[in-house]
Design an enzyme around this catalytic site. Structure first.
Site, PDB file in Angstrom:
ATOM      1  N   GLU A 199       0.783  -1.225   0.000  1.00  6.14           N
ATOM      2  CA  GLU A 199       0.000   0.000   0.000  1.00  6.14           C
ATOM      3  C   GLU A 199       0.820   1.283   0.000  1.00  6.14           C
ATOM      4  O   GLU A 199       0.419   2.281   0.612  1.00  6.14           O
ATOM      5  CB  GLU A 199      -0.938   0.005   1.211  1.00  6.14           C
ATOM      6  CG  GLU A 199      -0.259   0.103   2.576  1.00  6.14           C
ATOM      7  CD  GLU A 199       0.029  -1.229   3.244  1.00  6.14           C
ATOM      8  OE1 GLU A 199       0.222  -1.258   4.463  1.00  6.14           O
ATOM      9  OE2 GLU A 199       0.064  -2.255   2.518  1.00  6.14           O
ATOM     10  N   GLU A 207      -5.752  -2.562  -0.635  1.00  4.23           N
ATOM     11  CA  GLU A 207      -4.681  -1.563  -0.652  1.00  4.23           C
ATOM     12  C   GLU A 207      -5.234  -0.139  -0.613  1.00  4.23           C
ATOM     13  O   GLU A 207      -4.673   0.743   0.040  1.00  4.23           O
ATOM     14  CB  GLU A 207      -3.795  -1.762  -1.889  1.00  4.23           C
ATOM     15  CG  GLU A 207      -3.206  -3.155  -2.042  1.00  4.23           C
ATOM     16  CD  GLU A 207      -2.521  -3.666  -0.787  1.00  4.23           C
ATOM     17  OE1 GLU A 207      -1.935  -2.858  -0.036  1.00  4.23           O
ATOM     18  OE2 GLU A 207      -2.576  -4.890  -0.549  1.00  4.23           O
ATOM     19  N   GLU A 233      -3.759  -4.323   9.274  1.00  2.00           N
ATOM     20  CA  GLU A 233      -4.029  -5.343   8.260  1.00  2.00           C
ATOM     21  C   GLU A 233      -5.387  -5.994   8.454  1.00  2.00           C
ATOM     22  O   GLU A 233      -6.052  -6.371   7.481  1.00  2.00           O
ATOM     23  CB  GLU A 233      -2.923  -6.400   8.268  1.00  2.00           C
ATOM     24  CG  GLU A 233      -1.560  -5.875   7.837  1.00  2.00           C
ATOM     25  CD  GLU A 233      -1.559  -5.322   6.410  1.00  2.00           C
ATOM     26  OE1 GLU A 233      -2.529  -5.555   5.653  1.00  2.00           O
ATOM     27  OE2 GLU A 233      -0.583  -4.656   6.064  1.00  2.00           O
TER      28      GLU A 233
END
Length: 967
Positions: free
Chosen positions: A352, A386, A408
């Protein structure tokens, strides 16, 4: 970008550098690069102008600051100026690909000190006067204290600078360095990727900084809380394009030491963490579009891929998903561009980086002639994952890696929401149950699991940080946040997120900061909870594992206990809540939904759940809760009856849940294994994907345990009987396999029908796959539908011999579409020929045959083959030191290798070598796979017990169910 790179501001505008002062010119090739530097040596070279610390007199850890893995709090970076020149051809002298660079970092002194520690790994430095590796100046006035000595501290990865005098609190300074690094093929830091296009080998210089590899590209304060702005300049060859996080500000000709190159300068980044930096040099092409808010979206990939339209799907959905998250967060996307680039070599699925997201080719490119619907879904969900990070992770960042789960886990949850916005007909939000909840249950039910949030002091080294990138952080994090969003309601959840992002934008936070903002939203909404958000969620975050909730419908007693696959395993990890949770229970009675109930103690009387006769209760509707459910025998019998007579009364997600819960409750010896097997009898009439996939996932365990025993034959007979109606259903639905089912889930279940039918020996299925594959071999024209290719290739290769394997290998070598190469790479592991599997294993050590990014997964594919499992295990043991050095230490997926080659272990003959493997390689180490090894040992011990207790019962039941169809 198809017609040249995009310049974001008019040519000729003078660039403004935020940090005071201009950069010196880039150093030339005069820096001597050590010829003896090993490509992946962890020890920095001592040649070529490197000044190293004098030899230590003891190996005992000291109290010196440079032996601590964490940076001191004395210095706070403000901005960096970095110029890098990657060489896309090897050095004539050393044969190595290198990059040269120089960097200055402006920082403020927060605490008086005479020491500068800045991260550096595998960089060679140019010496200044008196063999000093850096230059220090004051930005506040007066002179900076002179540098007394400097050296590289290899283990903790620092450039250490000792001063003759103190840096003054509140004063600002600039540290300047020149350096050379290797543009290695190790997939970390600033590295090189290689590919063939039009018969020509091409090199890409690219990056992967997360979590601790920015220090391999330039010296930096490489911790997530050390946010700063970055001014990046890239020197690169004519005919190539440079990209970075910021917009391109200017680009033009530049001459350095007689070399004519391009110099591309980028706009300063926002204040951000080092792990989000990216810079790439390639000759890729791109396509672009603008969103409604005028954000420039670009998709970069190999020129042939762009020309063939393989980036179009990603371009089409990115704007939709980006707009969804702007609305979801109620915060505008904070950058003017969103670049996404597909890389031939990339260790993770995607990364990302703010404004320049990097992907594996298979995670970004879509080609309808080669990509299956699962490939298309993967593109949508990974893009959503992302893009979710652009706010949650990038705008607001964790303070330290111990809170990685929040970063995450959140993205892993909302990726389904973003993908659902792009493709609402898929109903993709349901799939989190199979992909994440059920997946992580298997790991979190082990005594060697770990809590979501670790203590900060327990996560210090790069290996410990890498170990956190596991299913617990991603899938458990996603599961508990989904549960939280459900019991708060999505509107309240979003309200809390929005104020959280506003308060901490461009800064750092810890997970309890989110609880505070969610509590504020709860208070404002007026909803009622049994306790505070913090107290409820801490029971899920601060202790490992999850409960099994047992509902006795005859007594109305509801209880909970810590669920362990092996109830005899010793839980050595203490729990602040004695392994009790505050559990939200969504439920139904006789197909009528009821309001959520809360279980806050070990057990409680809940009168509403009392039933009698044929009435039935089903708990954990849509599996929004992170727990398993058990019932009294009477309720189980009623649920089995409903499955066999009117299964549509139970939601399809919960049909999948009943199967999964039953099989795992049986493995934990809570219910009989035969009861779990009975949940599969109704599958003869089931046509939905989720229940079938749940059953196949659980029956895979039976194959792992029994495919080398006498249970295998009756197991095959039983499942052949169950899957044949599904196989016939899709044969009829598709006009004898000539068309593709309309529904997304139907397409998945068609694959299941063929896969299981062939696996269990349905002759028509074998003939079908062999015919399709042989037609491809004969005509060299592949007419196999993309959805079916993986299973057709695998079954045809398994049934065939060397000719089929060699044909598939040649197709793999010549594949120009990454997703087609992946299908073939998987299928090549399906052969039943040991010599071919052994040869294939050897190929994984040769990056020219199997890319480094694919080596560990290829070994796992081979280990999944009953013929290949022992071969893969012997291979890994014999070459552990090499595999660990080349692929292991910093690989996020490395734990998958250890789990993959040991998942079939179920005997003392396998347990002992596994323990011996751990002892023999203690010195080499296991890096990010350390915890996975302990989990494999625990899992093996549990398998041994399970087989001893269940083998005969399973055999008897299967034989009874198949006695009239066995042949």
């Amino acid at each position: 970008m198809r017609k040249g790179f995009y310049i974001s501001t008019p040519v000729g505008v003078v660039a403004i550098i935020l940090c005071a002062g201009a950069l010196a010119t880039i150093i030339g090739l005069s820096v001597v690069y050590s010829q003896e530097k090993a490509k992946n040596n962890d020890v920095a070279p001592t040649e070529g102008g490197i000044s190293t610390k004098p030899p230590a007199t003891t190996s005992v850890p000291s109290n010196d600051p440079w032996d601590n893995y964490r940076l001191p709090k004395s210095l706070v970076p403000e901005c960096y100026n970095v110029i890098l020149w990657p060489r896309l051809t090897p050095d004539m002298t050393t044969g190595l690909y290198i990059f040269t660079g120089e960097s200055s970092v402006d920082f403020e002194c927060a605490e008086e000190t005479d020491l500068i520690l800045i991260h550096s790994n595998k960089l060679n430095y140019t010496e200044f006067d008196n063999k000093i590796l850096a230059n220090l100046t004051s930005l506040t006035g007066g002179k900076a204290p002179p540098i007394n000595s400097s050296w590289l501290q290899d283990v903790t990865q620092y450039l250490v600078i000792q001063l003759d005098g103190k840096l003054m609190k509140g004063h600002r300074y600039r540290l300047y360095t020149k350096f050379t690094g290797e543009l290695a093929d190790d997939l970390g830091g600033f590295y090189r990727s290689k590919y063939l296009e039009d018969g020509k080998e091409k090199i890409v210089a690219t990056t992967q900084m997360q979590p601790t590899d920015a220090r391999k590209a330039f010296p930096c304060f490489d911790e997530p809380a050390m946010k700063a702005t970055f001014n990046i300049t890239i020197l690169h060859d004519h005919g190539t394009v440079a990209l970075s996080n910021g917009e391109q500000k200017e680009s033009g000709n530049y001459t350095i030491n007689g070399n004519h190159v391009l110099k591309t300068v980028f706009e300063p980044t926002p204040k951000m963490s080092t792990y989000l930096l990216a810079f790439i040099v390639s000759d890729f092409d791109s396509i672009s579009s603008n969103t409604v808010n005028d954000v420039l979206i670009r998709i970069f990939a190999r020129r042939t891929a762009i020309a063939a339209g393989h980036g179009q799907y990603a371009l089409n959905i990115t704007g939709t998903i980006l707009q969804f998250f702007e609305d979801y967060y109620n915060v505008s996307y904070p950058l003017p561009k969103s670049d996404q680039i597909a890389l031939p070599d990339f260790n993770a699925g995607a990364m990302e980086n703010w404004g320049l997201i990097t992907y594996r080719e298979t995670a970004l490119l879509y080609n309808e002639d080669f990509s299956s619907n699962s490939n298309k879904e993967r593109v949508a969900t990974i893009i959503a994952h992302e893009l979710a990070h652009m706010w949650f992770g990038n705008l607001v960042t964790l303070k330290w890696w111990n809170d990685l789960w929040l970063n995450e886990g959140f993205a892993s949850y909302v990726e389904y929401l973003g993908a659902d916005k792009a493709e609402p007909e898929w109903k993709v939000k349901d799939l989190i149950v199979l992909n994440d909840v059920h997946r992580v249950f298997a790991i979190d039910a082990l005594a060697s699991s770990h809590p979501l949030s670790s203590k900060e002091e327990d996560i210090q080294t790069p290996a410990q940080i890498n170990e956190l990138f596991d299913a617990i952080s991603y899938s458990k994090g996603a599961s508990v946040l989904r549960m939280l969003s459900d019991f708060l309601t999505e509107d309240v959840f979003k309200m809390g997120l929005q104020t959280y992002l506003t308060e901490f934008e461009y800064g750092n936070a810890v997970y309890t900061d989110l609880w505070k903002h969610l509590q504020m939203a709860v208070n404002a909404s007026g909803i009622t909870l049994p306790d505070s958000v913090r107290n409820i969620m801490n029971t899920w975050v601060l202790q490992m594992g999850f409960p099994v909730v047992t509902i006795n419908t005859s007594t109305a007693v509801v209880s909970q206990q810590h669920f362990l696959l092996d109830p005899d395993s010793e839980v050595s990890t203490p729990s602040p809540f004695q392994y009790q949770w505050i559990v939200p229970i969504k439920w139904m009675k006789n197909a009528v939904n009821h309001s959520t109930l809360w279980l806050q103690t070990e057990s409680a009387n809940i009168d509403e759940m009392s039933v009698s006769g044929d009435d039935w209760v089903l708990a954990n509707l849509d599996v929004v809760g992170y727990y398993r459910v058990n019932y009294d025998q009477g309720n189980w019998e009623n649920l089995l009856r409903i499955l066999s007579t009117s299964h549509s009364l139970i939601p399809r997600i919960n049909r999948a849940q009943l199967v999964d819960d039953a099989f795992n409750l049986a493995r934990a010896r809570i219910i009989p294994t035969v009861l779990a097997l009975r949940t599969t009898k109704y599958l003869y009439s089931e046509r939905e994907y989720m229940p079938w996939q749940s059953a196949m996932n659980n029956l895979d365990f039976f194959y792992l345990m029994f495919d080398r025993s006498e249970v295998y034959g009756p197991l095959q007979d039983y499942l052949r009987k169950q899957v044949t109606p599904l196989f016939e259903h899709y044969k009829n639905l598709t006009g004898n396999w000539s068309s593709v089912p309309d529904g997304h889930m139907d397409q998945y279940n068609q694959v299941n029908a063929i896969s299981l039918a062939c696996k269990t020996g349905v002759k028509e299925c074998h003939n079908l796959t062999a015919t399709w594959f042989n037609q491809w071999m004969d005509t060299k024209e592949n007419m196999i539908q993309p959805n079916l290719r993986s299973t057709v290739y695998c079954n045809a290769i398994a049934a065939g011999g060397a000719d089929e394997w060699e044909f598939a290998w040649s197709q793999f070598q010549n594949a120009t579409i990454a997703i087609e190469a992946d299908k073939l790479r998987y299928a090549l592991a399906c052969t039943k020929q040991p010599w071919l599997l052994n040869r294939y294993l050897e190929y994984t050590l040769n990056p020219s045959l199997i890319r480094k990014q694919d080596a560990t997964s290829t070994i796992v594919y081979i280990a999944q083959n009953v013929i290949g499992q022992s071969l893969a295990w012997d291979f890994v043991r014999a070459r552990w030191s090499y595999i660990f050095t080349q692929y292991g230490g910093g690989s996020f997926s490395f734990s998958n290798l250890i789990n993959g080659v040991t998942e079939r272990f179920s005997s003392e003959y396998e347990l002992h070598p596994l323990k011996q493997f751990k002892a023999d390689n203690a010195v080499v180490g296991f890096g990010s796979g350390t915890l996975a090894l302990d989990q494999s040992i625990e899992r093996t011990m549990g398998n041994i017990k399970w087989i001893a207790e269940n083998k005969q019962n399973v055999l008897d039941w299967l034989e009874a169910e198949t006695k009239y169809t066995s042949h």
